[in-house]
Design an enzyme around this catalytic site. Structure first.
Site, PDB file in Angstrom:
ATOM      1  N   ASP A 162       3.210  10.768 -17.723  1.00  0.00           N
ATOM      2  CA  ASP A 162       3.612   9.729 -17.891  1.00  0.00           C
ATOM      3  C   ASP A 162       3.333   8.451 -18.814  1.00  0.00           C
ATOM      4  O   ASP A 162       2.648   8.701 -19.774  1.00  0.00           O
ATOM      5  CB  ASP A 162       3.558   8.755 -16.385  1.00  0.00           C
ATOM      6  CG  ASP A 162       2.780   9.226 -16.002  1.00  0.00           C
ATOM      7  OD1 ASP A 162       2.158   8.906 -16.730  1.00  0.00           O
ATOM      8  OD2 ASP A 162       2.210   9.005 -14.710  1.00  0.00           O
TER       9      ASP A 162
ATOM     10  N   ASN B 298      -0.006   6.247  -1.963  1.00  0.00           N
ATOM     11  CA  ASN B 298       2.244   6.780  -1.258  1.00  0.00           C
ATOM     12  C   ASN B 298       2.487   7.897  -1.617  1.00  0.00           C
ATOM     13  O   ASN B 298       3.450   8.406  -1.237  1.00  0.00           O
ATOM     14  CB  ASN B 298       3.074   5.824  -1.669  1.00  0.00           C
ATOM     15  CG  ASN B 298       3.229   5.672  -3.450  1.00  0.00           C
ATOM     16  OD1 ASN B 298       3.044   6.378  -3.973  1.00  0.00           O
ATOM     17  ND2 ASN B 298       4.097   4.805  -3.740  1.00  0.00           N
TER      18      ASN B 298
ATOM     19  N   HIS C  62       2.450   9.741  -4.661  1.00  0.00           N
ATOM     20  CA  HIS C  62       3.379   9.910  -5.796  1.00  0.00           C
ATOM     21  C   HIS C  62       2.700  11.049  -6.857  1.00  0.00           C
ATOM     22  O   HIS C  62       1.220  11.115  -6.364  1.00  0.00           O
ATOM     23  CB  HIS C  62       3.692   8.453  -6.717  1.00  0.00           C
ATOM     24  CG  HIS C  62       2.741   7.942  -7.356  1.00  0.00           C
ATOM     25  ND1 HIS C  62       2.863   6.993  -7.009  1.00  0.00           N
ATOM     26  CD2 HIS C  62       1.942   7.897  -8.467  1.00  0.00           C
ATOM     27  CE1 HIS C  62       1.602   6.114  -7.802  1.00  0.00           C
ATOM     28  NE2 HIS C  62       1.373   6.440  -8.278  1.00  0.00           N
TER      29      HIS C  62
ATOM     30  N   GLU D  83       7.665   8.371  -7.498  1.00  0.00           N
ATOM     31  CA  GLU D  83       7.558   7.270  -6.216  1.00  0.00           C
ATOM     32  C   GLU D  83       8.571   8.193  -5.209  1.00  0.00           C
ATOM     33  O   GLU D  83       9.363   8.865  -4.953  1.00  0.00           O
ATOM     34  CB  GLU D  83       8.261   5.947  -6.742  1.00  0.00           C
ATOM     35  CG  GLU D  83       7.917   5.371  -7.262  1.00  0.00           C
ATOM     36  CD  GLU D  83       6.201   4.753  -7.195  1.00  0.00           C
ATOM     37  OE1 GLU D  83       5.383   5.242  -6.293  1.00  0.00           O
ATOM     38  OE2 GLU D  83       5.534   3.883  -7.394  1.00  0.00           O
TER      39      GLU D  83
HETATM   40  C1  GLP Z   1      -0.583   5.797 -11.246  1.00  0.00           C
HETATM   41  C2  GLP Z   1      -0.887   7.282 -12.306  1.00  0.00           C
HETATM   42  C3  GLP Z   1      -0.768   8.410 -11.853  1.00  0.00           C
HETATM   43  C4  GLP Z   1      -2.157   8.767 -10.750  1.00  0.00           C
HETATM   44  C5  GLP Z   1      -2.194   7.709  -9.862  1.00  0.00           C
HETATM   45  C6  GLP Z   1      -3.350   7.049  -8.856  1.00  0.00           C
HETATM   46  O1  GLP Z   1       0.133   5.824 -10.821  1.00  0.00           O
HETATM   47  N1  GLP Z   1       0.786   7.412 -12.986  1.00  0.00           N
HETATM   48  O2  GLP Z   1      -0.498   9.720 -12.644  1.00  0.00           O
HETATM   49  O3  GLP Z   1      -1.648   9.358  -9.742  1.00  0.00           O
HETATM   50  O4  GLP Z   1      -2.127   6.181 -11.086  1.00  0.00           O
HETATM   51  O5  GLP Z   1      -4.840   6.813  -9.485  1.00  0.00           O
HETATM   52  P1  GLP Z   1      -5.924   6.871  -9.589  1.00  0.00           P
HETATM   53  O6  GLP Z   1      -6.496   8.445  -9.779  1.00  0.00           O
HETATM   54  O7  GLP Z   1      -6.809   5.976 -10.091  1.00  0.00           O
HETATM   55  O8  GLP Z   1      -6.005   6.203  -7.845  1.00  0.00           O
END
Ligand code: GLP
Length: 265
Positions: free
Chosen positions: A69, A138, A140, A145
């Site tokens: 992404d 949440n 995702h 989402e």
């Molecule tokens: C973002 C990314 C996800 C990732 C999520 C959790 O939203 N788009 O790919 O899994 O953050 O991030 P973290 O690993 O920093 O908790």
């Protein structure tokens, strides 16, 4: 699903790096296609892969990579772009060709067309051999989402307030966090031949419990991974703390290690 409950981030990094090493070994001849994730969760695994590259000769030569992404509105060079994050935290430190590390163009004038073209590029590359994932609090994955179609493809998504708040720590001001992103869809992600998801900390415990044990539902997008035949989930004790069947997963893991059951059943 194969559930590894590990004692700390270092053990988790080893487990994830082992899946990478196995995939590289199996697919190098044809040209490995990696699916890479940003966020803090995969960073210990990337650090371990960099160490194995430097000290043990683990090679990414000939591999290609697709990011999950990118924020809409951020150029590739922006400090908080995922394009830049993956280079700083991983790919610039191993022997993968920089031009072979692709991500959606967040600065495009036509994000919808860019999303469709990106999805096509993944298919044209023969699909992803190994996708690494984190998980949002949440539920995702990538930026899918709650309410994302389980069949969704790469597209422009609006971010929830919770995701914007979770990611605000990387930006100087909360208002600087982009509110839209280009994200591979749940259907796109599930086409990867192998998936490893990693999470640590109490803040992920509910999402992890839903992912592994909840009903498949757009309310918790990661639950769509239950439909995939080869997912490994690597979680520390805190992230595993709401799993009802944690003892069973530990038991199964011991049986797998002893070779008396096959993983991914
Ligand atoms: C973002 C990314 C996800 C990732 C999520 C959790 O939203 N788009 O790919 O899994 O953050 O991030 P973290 O690993 O920093 O908790």
């Amino acid at each position: 699903m194969e559930i590894h409950i590990v004692t700390d981030a270092a053990e988790g990094a080893q487990a994830v790096a082992d899946v990478f090493a196995r995939t590289l070994q199996e697919t190098a001849e044809a040209g490995t296609v990696l699916g890479l994730a940003t966020g803090s969760s995969p960073v210990p695994a990337y650090t371990e892969l960099i160490r194995r590259h430097r000290e043990e000769g683990l090679s990414f030569a000939g591999a290609r990579a697709f990011l999950l992404d990118e924020y809409v509105g951020l150029s590739a060079g922006h400090e908080q772009s995922y394009h830049r994050f993956i280079r700083e935290n991983f790919t610039a430190h191993v022997d993968i060709d920089d031009a072979a590390v692709l991500s959606p163009d967040g600065s495009t004038a036509d994000p919808a067309a860019e999303a469709a073209a990106y999805d096509r590029r993944i298919s044209e590359a023969g699909g992803v051999d190994l996708q690494i994932l984190g998980i949002g609090s949440n539920g995702h994955i990538a930026f899918n989402e709650p309410s994302s179609s389980l069949a969704s493809r790469t597209r422009v998504v609006g971010l929830t307030r919770r995701t914007i708040a979770d990611n605000a720590r990387f930006f100087e001001n909360p208002e600087d966090v982009p509110v839209r992103a280009l994200s591979q869809g749940l259907g796109t992600i599930r086409e990867a031949r192998r998936i490893v998801l990693t999470a640590t900390g109490e803040g992920k415990a509910e999402a992890v419990a839903q992912l592994v044990e909840g009903p498949i539902s757009a309310r918790w997008p990661a639950t769509s991974l239950q439909l995939h035949p080869e997912v490994t989930v690597v979680v520390d004790e805190a992230a595993a703390s709401r799993l009802e069947l944690a003892d069973y997963y530990r038991h199964t893991r011991r049986l797998e290690q002893a070779g008396s059951v096959t993983p991914h059943s």
